[in-house]
Design an enzyme around this catalytic site. Sequence first.
Site, mmCIF file in Angstrom:
data_model
loop_
_atom_site.group_PDB
_atom_site.id
_atom_site.type_symbol
_atom_site.label_atom_id
_atom_site.label_comp_id
_atom_site.label_asym_id
_atom_site.label_seq_id
_atom_site.Cartn_x
_atom_site.Cartn_y
_atom_site.Cartn_z
ATOM 1 N N ARG A 1 0.830 -1.201 0.000
ATOM 2 C CA ARG A 1 0.000 0.000 0.000
ATOM 3 C C ARG A 1 0.865 1.252 0.000
ATOM 4 O O ARG A 1 0.571 2.229 -0.655
ATOM 5 C CB ARG A 1 -0.933 0.003 1.217
ATOM 6 C CG ARG A 1 -2.315 -0.498 0.867
ATOM 7 C CD ARG A 1 -3.235 -0.355 2.043
ATOM 8 N NE ARG A 1 -2.624 -0.980 3.231
ATOM 9 C CZ ARG A 1 -3.248 -1.146 4.394
ATOM 10 N NH1 ARG A 1 -4.489 -0.733 4.534
ATOM 11 N NH2 ARG A 1 -2.650 -1.712 5.416
ATOM 12 N N GLU B 1 -3.888 -6.116 20.242
ATOM 13 C CA GLU B 1 -3.881 -4.934 19.378
ATOM 14 C C GLU B 1 -4.630 -3.783 20.043
ATOM 15 O O GLU B 1 -5.378 -3.971 21.009
ATOM 16 C CB GLU B 1 -4.542 -5.286 18.046
ATOM 17 C CG GLU B 1 -3.844 -6.475 17.404
ATOM 18 C CD GLU B 1 -4.028 -6.512 15.903
ATOM 19 O OE1 GLU B 1 -4.206 -5.445 15.285
ATOM 20 O OE2 GLU B 1 -3.967 -7.615 15.349
ATOM 21 N N ASP C 1 -11.667 -14.086 15.553
ATOM 22 C CA ASP C 1 -10.496 -14.748 14.972
ATOM 23 C C ASP C 1 -10.558 -16.259 15.208
ATOM 24 O O ASP C 1 -10.357 -17.056 14.287
ATOM 25 C CB ASP C 1 -9.224 -14.152 15.607
ATOM 26 C CG ASP C 1 -7.963 -14.859 15.159
ATOM 27 O OD1 ASP C 1 -7.521 -14.593 14.026
ATOM 28 O OD2 ASP C 1 -7.423 -15.674 15.927
ATOM 29 N N LYS D 1 -11.046 -19.672 12.506
ATOM 30 C CA LYS D 1 -10.218 -20.878 12.513
ATOM 31 C C LYS D 1 -11.079 -22.116 12.788
ATOM 32 O O LYS D 1 -10.844 -23.184 12.214
ATOM 33 C CB LYS D 1 -9.097 -20.724 13.537
ATOM 34 C CG LYS D 1 -8.098 -19.633 13.100
ATOM 35 C CD LYS D 1 -7.225 -19.161 14.246
ATOM 36 C CE LYS D 1 -6.259 -18.069 13.811
ATOM 37 N NZ LYS D 1 -5.584 -17.432 14.969
#
Lengths: 428, 428
Positions: free
Chosen positions: B42, B187, B198, B202
Amino acid sequence: MRVALLGCGVVGSEVARLLTRDASELARRVGAPLELAGIAVRRPGRERDLDLPAELFTTDAHALVAREDIDLVIEVIGGIEPARELIVTALENGASVVTANKALLAEDGGELFAAAAKAERDLAFEAAVAGAIPIVRPLVESLAGDTVHRVLGIVNGTTNFILDAMTTHGSGFEEVLEEAQRLGYAEADPTADIEGFDAASKAAILASLAFHSRVTIGDVHREGIVEVTAADVRSAAEMGCVVKLLAICERIDGPDGAAVSARVHPAMIPLDHPLASVRGAFNAVFVESESAGQLMFYGPGAGGAPTASAVLGDVVSVARNRLKGVWGPGESTHAQLEVLEIGRATTRYHVQIDVDDRAGVLAAVAAAFAEYDVSIKTVRQEGHGSDAQLVIVTHEAADADLAAVVAGLRDLDMVRDVSSVMRVEGML
Amino acid sequence: MRVALLGCGVVGSEVARLLTRDASELARRVGAPLELAGIAVRRPGRERDLDLPAELFTTDAHALVAREDIDLVIEVIGGIEPARELIVTALENGASVVTANKALLAEDGGELFAAAAKAERDLAFEAAVAGAIPIVRPLVESLAGDTVHRVLGIVNGTTNFILDAMTTHGSGFEEVLEEAQRLGYAEADPTADIEGFDAASKAAILASLAFHSRVTIGDVHREGIVEVTAADVRSAAEMGCVVKLLAICERIDGPDGAAVSARVHPAMIPLDHPLASVRGAFNAVFVESESAGQLMFYGPGAGGAPTASAVLGDVVSVARNRLKGVWGPGESTHAQLEVLEIGRATTRYHVQIDVDDRAGVLAAVAAAFAEYDVSIKTVRQEGHGSDAQLVIVTHEAADADLAAVVAGLRDLDMVRDVSSVMRVEGML
């Protein structure tokens, strides 16, 4: 896809049972049906808990692998001959092969892989190391982009069961061995397990895979657990460790660059190491690699059903390859790292010394270590008078130097006995 | 073999570094050189610790995947778009793809695998689940001949770090979260981790692989760890358990035969379960299958180098396949098992009830359990007077019935509060 099964003992009969019972599910996973076309056995009349037509069984394994309609041969006979000859013949005849034969791979892997490469066929062997635990495929494929530094494995369930029981009950080796034989965890002739031959075969295979170099059982330094005493196990506990029989494969610095150390011996490992909690007859393989870091693979290391699971995983992979007209990566020996003798390996030692309780003894003992540049990490004095002991843990040093120190200690007047000597591994 | 890299953050820059540094070793393992042909980023001006020519970098990811000379695309951008579109384009153009994108696979896996199948190319994703831990390949290949019953995973390092710290220090959730953020284990916006998104991605991927059925994130029941209290952690310790956020994928009996339950929630597991000792930010996946028995795969679940290891393992496999002109097994959904809602899953409950300290209270509480046929395994009374508590652990029962019991308890006069409700998993 026509499958020949060589051997119908504990593992073979489970493979036959699952191939038959799960035929339609396996066909969907492979993309074609797997048909059990023949089973080679030594004793055709033996009672087997299998609902299979009698004409599938034969005592002529050579004729079975010579059949031109066989696509895939599963070898679960074990031992060197006739397994070696049957596998080579099968490959030469164009069949793919799945084997659980660690002894043969560790002894003659080079010849077998050469035969597979020449025939352009798969030779798969996930079941040969640590039973049901997927470890061959992770090393060959998952870690194919990484650099493995070290593999530490508990790869023999019998010896782990014995050492675990000695730790839990404080018993001696002989007593626990008898108990293990009674419970079926050790064989009537336990030599291959307790002398470390079985673990050494697996160490050779693991080292070959991890370091892309050919390592045979003759390259593996081997010490069994016969000499491990209840006192060793207690000493380990006192320093927060447990005794395990480890298969150790390391990338080390050699005289001509990177080299390999492969060895099997009992060692103390700290209780907080992931391998320390592997109980009973379970196996585990701990891998340290540059990028992935620390990985551990844990599970049942033997037994009919677990080994059959690993065999059938290979059968599905090999059959899928065959449908596509391809074969897997084969043997990888491009690195050709030299395998160094045990003396070159670096390790720590735990040494327990019965000494005279008088002035100067520590100085004399310390000098014996200093003579070979072996640095002492901790010294602990225990007992008094005729019970006086020094318990010493060294820093990492070459195994040959450590062995020389121990020999030197035995020559000292003030030393009555070196009562326990054991390597210490897995300290972080 | 020309490789395009999409994304050059923590994982991407490590992949680029290793592809460059280990080029000759990787070429030997693959059988052909891998050339890094372009990197889509980016911010091209950003400082990167990579010794690569500036002209490799581009901001036009679409142009990069549209190049006809690209054989292999590595996607480590993350998120749904533009990752989805780039992967589909790459496959349509004949490139093979390696991705670490769990969110995308759990959301749109069906479309991606269909594109891969149509293009007859590999779509590999070992890095999408549990970082460096080989779990995708073991489920797809090693266990291809086995029947998986259940997968229990600690697949999110942030939440495991937080729960581990709460257990060790007795701290509350908020306090530990701040500490984890300060140390870089959580985070700035921790929602995806602490709310279980998350882990749910999985769980969807693991359930798909384990049960040969398509499972998406929408099928996964999800509860995060935000409501786990210091008191819950203490209660777990009192019953010899520890609280973990688990991804649970089970083959269960449904109304129309075998079905799947996939869920993510905090649960108590016994201290002697192999998952209980998974500390800090490590991940582990515990698999129970019919023949192999209990297997565990342990290692670092995130981070640049570990994830890069998994990505490069896939790159090597996919490149080997490409040299042979083949591709791997692809998506396996032939079983098409129905995914049931959480109410159908069976589990145990640990319920802590603040009650009035008077006669008849246990009878009333027991009647609330009996009303939904939920059988009580243990009852413990604690405290007296205004501190009186009943701590109840149930036998296995349908989650919906257990939830109804808890609702019923809250309506009882003698019950002042149901102060803690948590599922108990992994009891043997």
